[in-house]
Scaffold this active site. Structure first.
Site, PDB file in Angstrom:
ATOM      1  N   ASP A  67      -0.193  -5.275   9.639  1.00  0.00           N
ATOM      2  CA  ASP A  67      -1.224  -4.314   9.263  1.00  0.00           C
ATOM      3  C   ASP A  67      -2.442  -5.137   8.847  1.00  0.00           C
ATOM      4  OD1 ASP A  67      -2.826  -2.327   8.348  1.00  0.00           O
ATOM      5  OD2 ASP A  67      -1.468  -1.593   6.780  1.00  0.00           O
ATOM      6  N   TRP A  78       0.876  -1.178   0.000  1.00  0.00           N
ATOM      7  CA  TRP A  78       0.000   0.000   0.000  1.00  0.00           C
ATOM      8  C   TRP A  78       0.912   1.228   0.000  1.00  0.00           C
ATOM      9  CZ3 TRP A  78      -1.797   2.678   4.933  1.00  0.00           C
ATOM     10  CH2 TRP A  78      -2.779   3.637   4.660  1.00  0.00           C
ATOM     11  N   LYS A  86     -13.002  -0.890   6.363  1.00  0.00           N
ATOM     12  CA  LYS A  86     -13.572  -1.772   5.352  1.00  0.00           C
ATOM     13  C   LYS A  86     -14.540  -2.785   5.945  1.00  0.00           C
ATOM     14  CE  LYS A  86      -9.747  -0.877   4.384  1.00  0.00           C
ATOM     15  NZ  LYS A  86      -8.853   0.288   4.561  1.00  0.00           N
TER      16      LYS A  86
HETATM   17  N1  PLA Z   1      -3.436  -0.494   5.456  1.00  0.00           N
HETATM   18  C1  PLA Z   1      -3.731  -0.956   4.246  1.00  0.00           C
HETATM   19  C2  PLA Z   1      -2.985  -2.129   3.728  1.00  0.00           C
HETATM   20  C3  PLA Z   1      -4.732  -0.337   3.467  1.00  0.00           C
HETATM   21  O1  PLA Z   1      -4.998  -0.800   2.252  1.00  0.00           O
HETATM   22  C4  PLA Z   1      -5.413   0.781   3.980  1.00  0.00           C
HETATM   23  C5  PLA Z   1      -6.460   1.492   3.178  1.00  0.00           C
HETATM   24  C6  PLA Z   1      -5.070   1.199   5.268  1.00  0.00           C
HETATM   25  C7  PLA Z   1      -4.080   0.544   5.986  1.00  0.00           C
HETATM   26  C8  PLA Z   1      -5.691   2.374   5.962  1.00  0.00           C
HETATM   27  O2  PLA Z   1      -7.018   2.413   6.034  1.00  0.00           O
HETATM   28  P1  PLA Z   1      -7.764   3.349   7.094  1.00  0.00           P
HETATM   29  O3  PLA Z   1      -6.793   4.315   7.636  1.00  0.00           O
HETATM   30  O4  PLA Z   1      -8.842   3.991   6.329  1.00  0.00           O
HETATM   31  O5  PLA Z   1      -8.236   2.382   8.126  1.00  0.00           O
HETATM   32  N2  PLA Z   1      -6.332   1.494   1.794  1.00  0.00           N
HETATM   33  C9  PLA Z   1      -7.360   2.057   0.891  1.00  0.00           C
HETATM   34  C10 PLA Z   1      -7.628   3.512   1.158  1.00  0.00           C
HETATM   35  C11 PLA Z   1      -8.652   1.304   1.052  1.00  0.00           C
HETATM   36  C12 PLA Z   1      -6.451   4.433   1.220  1.00  0.00           C
HETATM   37  O6  PLA Z   1      -5.544   4.371   0.371  1.00  0.00           O
HETATM   38  O7  PLA Z   1      -6.445   5.254   2.168  1.00  0.00           O
HETATM   39  C13 PLA Z   1      -6.864   1.840  -0.545  1.00  0.00           C
HETATM   40  O8  PLA Z   1      -7.611   2.168  -1.476  1.00  0.00           O
HETATM   41  O9  PLA Z   1      -5.766   1.289  -0.712  1.00  0.00           O
END
Ligand code: PLA
Length: 428
Positions: A238, A157, A274
């Site tokens: 995570d 991510w 989510k």
């Molecule tokens: N860790 C991972 C691996 C994630 O994919 C995301 C969210 C988070 C943490 C953090 O989410 P939160 O802070 O909202 O709890 N990833 C999303 C959104 C869904 C984003 O980028 O913020 C994504 O589209 O990858």
């Protein structure tokens, strides 16, 4: 009348200050600030919103939609809100957040009957969703192990890199994905674990790896855990998608449970964005398993101290929703059913996307769409192909080729498949 020496001196200082202010106002205070680079994920949503096309499709950010493409508020959340309304005050939570929400979160991650919970060995605080939990941990790592690094999987991510960068923890990467097989590069992963200096910090996705949708098997997790033990590495999990991989939060905690069985101390970031659909409520939890209760008390107090000057204490509403749902057997059962429903709809859309591509006579193998799990399909499309999808078909996704399957619906799947087919055909 003659001015006193003190008054004369003050006047001189004032004139100098005015001079500096005038000079600065001509140069502008913030003239040197350049626009920041667009966020690779949230920037996609901005571009999508700005597109007037009626055909547009957003499969960028990982936000669950129903089959009509509409955002979803779970029934268990609506019911929890109904129960909360009018019953609660809006006082500050403690710096570490809601005790009840933390207790329920620990049961979800560590197991209902976890001995570590009973022994009070886990330092835990409510966090600003998964991002906030990761950031709090990164700051804690920097403060108390200032010479340590963090090993981050390739790919990951995108925000993981920002989080540990801003916490000023140096980053290294480890092998994770094998592009040719579109699966896990297990031998590369194991080599990197072995070659890292003893006692390194590793960031692991507990389940539903983002962006690849590729997780180690149970057997592979066991081997990884064993090797971590040999090398005395610290696993930081995570867990942003508990329930979204298999449809069952208990099964999705398997990797964590294996590490716990093997006697590791772990860190864990949990998010309810989510799996409870609480995206904007920023509900999450950071936990760190310690040697004993005394250490856990000390670690928690330090986490609180990091939180205090940043945001003082976490928001109350999302925490209340979480604790109301998880603390009530009937609401929890409803939640489990609804998580499974979301996971199943995504699995259904994976099948539909694959079938549609095959129907179009695509020469590529699309097995990976249904082999991968969780919210995302790591399609293998290049950034240039993604640009074509966006420019010609108004389909918005991240340039690494990640499709958020949560945004695919019965209504747009054929259109999406057709566009993907067109863009691939040109490149081959
Ligand atoms: N860790 C991972 C691996 C994630 O994919 C995301 C969210 C988070 C943490 C953090 O989410 P939160 O802070 O909202 O709890 N990833 C999303 C959104 C869904 C984003 O980028 O913020 C994504 O589209 O990858």
């Amino acid at each position: 009348m003659a001015m006193s020496r003190a008054a004369a001196a003050t006047g001189a200082v004032t004139r100098r200050r005015l001079g500096a202010t005038a000079a600065r106002s001509m140069a502008s205070w913030f003239g040197h600030v350049e626009p920041a680079a667009k966020d690779p994920i949230l920037g996609v949503t901005e571009a999508f919103l700005a597109d007037p096309s009626p055909d547009k499709v957003n499969v960028g950010v990982g936000a669950y939609r129903d089959d009509n493409g509409k955002p979803v508020v779970l029934d268990c959340v609506r019911e929890a809100e109904r129960r909360i309304t009018g019953n609660m005050n809006m006082e500050y939570l403690p710096m570490g957040g809601s005790i009840k929400m933390i207790e329920e979160s620990l049961k979800l991650a560590y197991g209902e009957d976890s001995q570590f919970i009973k022994d009070k060995r886990i330092a835990a605080v409510q966090a600003l969703s998964g991002t906030g939990a990761c950031r709090l941990f990164a700051d804690f790592q920097k403060r108390f192990l200032p010479d340590s690094h963090i090993y981050i999987p390739t790919p990951t991510w995108a925000n993981h890199h920002n989080i540990w960068r801003d916490a000023q923890v140096p980053q290294r990467t480890f092998t994770y994905y094998h592009p040719e097989s579109r699966g896990l590069d297990f031998s590369g992963l194991m080599d990197d674990i072995k070659n890292a200096p003893d006692g390194s910090f590793f960031l692991l996705h507990a389940c539903a790896h983002n962006p690849t949708g590729v997780d180690p098997s149970e057997e592979q997790w066991r081997e990884i855990s064993h090797q971590f033990k040999v090398k005395n590495h610290f696993p930081f999990f995570d867990m942003a998608y508990q329930g979204f991989a298999s449809g069952d939060p208990e099964r999705d905690a398997k990797a964590i449970r294996i590490f716990l069985e093997d006697g590791h101390q772990i860190g864990c970031a949990q998010s309810y964005a989510k799996n409870m659909g609480l995206y904007g409520q920023r509900a999450g939890c950071l936990s760190i398993l310690c040697d004993d209760e005394m250490q856990a008390v000390a670690v928690k107090s330090q986490l609180q101290q990091i939180a205090r000057p940043m945001y003082s204490n976490p928001p109350v509403h999302g925490a209340l929703i979480v604790s109301t749902i998880l603390g009530d057997p009937e609401l929890k059962t409803l939640w489990l059913k609804e998580v499974k429903g979301m996971a199943d709809r995504i699995i259904g859309m994976r099948k539909a996307l694959k079938q549609n591509l095959e129907k179009l006579g695509s020469p590529m193998s699309w097995e990976h769409i249904t082999n991968q799990i969780g919210m995302f399909c790591y399609s293998g499309m290049t950034p240039e192909q993604v640009d074509r999808l966006t420019n010609e078909f108004h389909i918005y996704m991240t340039r690494n080729g990640r499709i958020s399957m949560a945004g695919v619906t019965t209504g747009n799947v054929a259109y999406l498949a057709n566009a993907i087919h067109e863009c691939h055909a040109v490149i081959i």
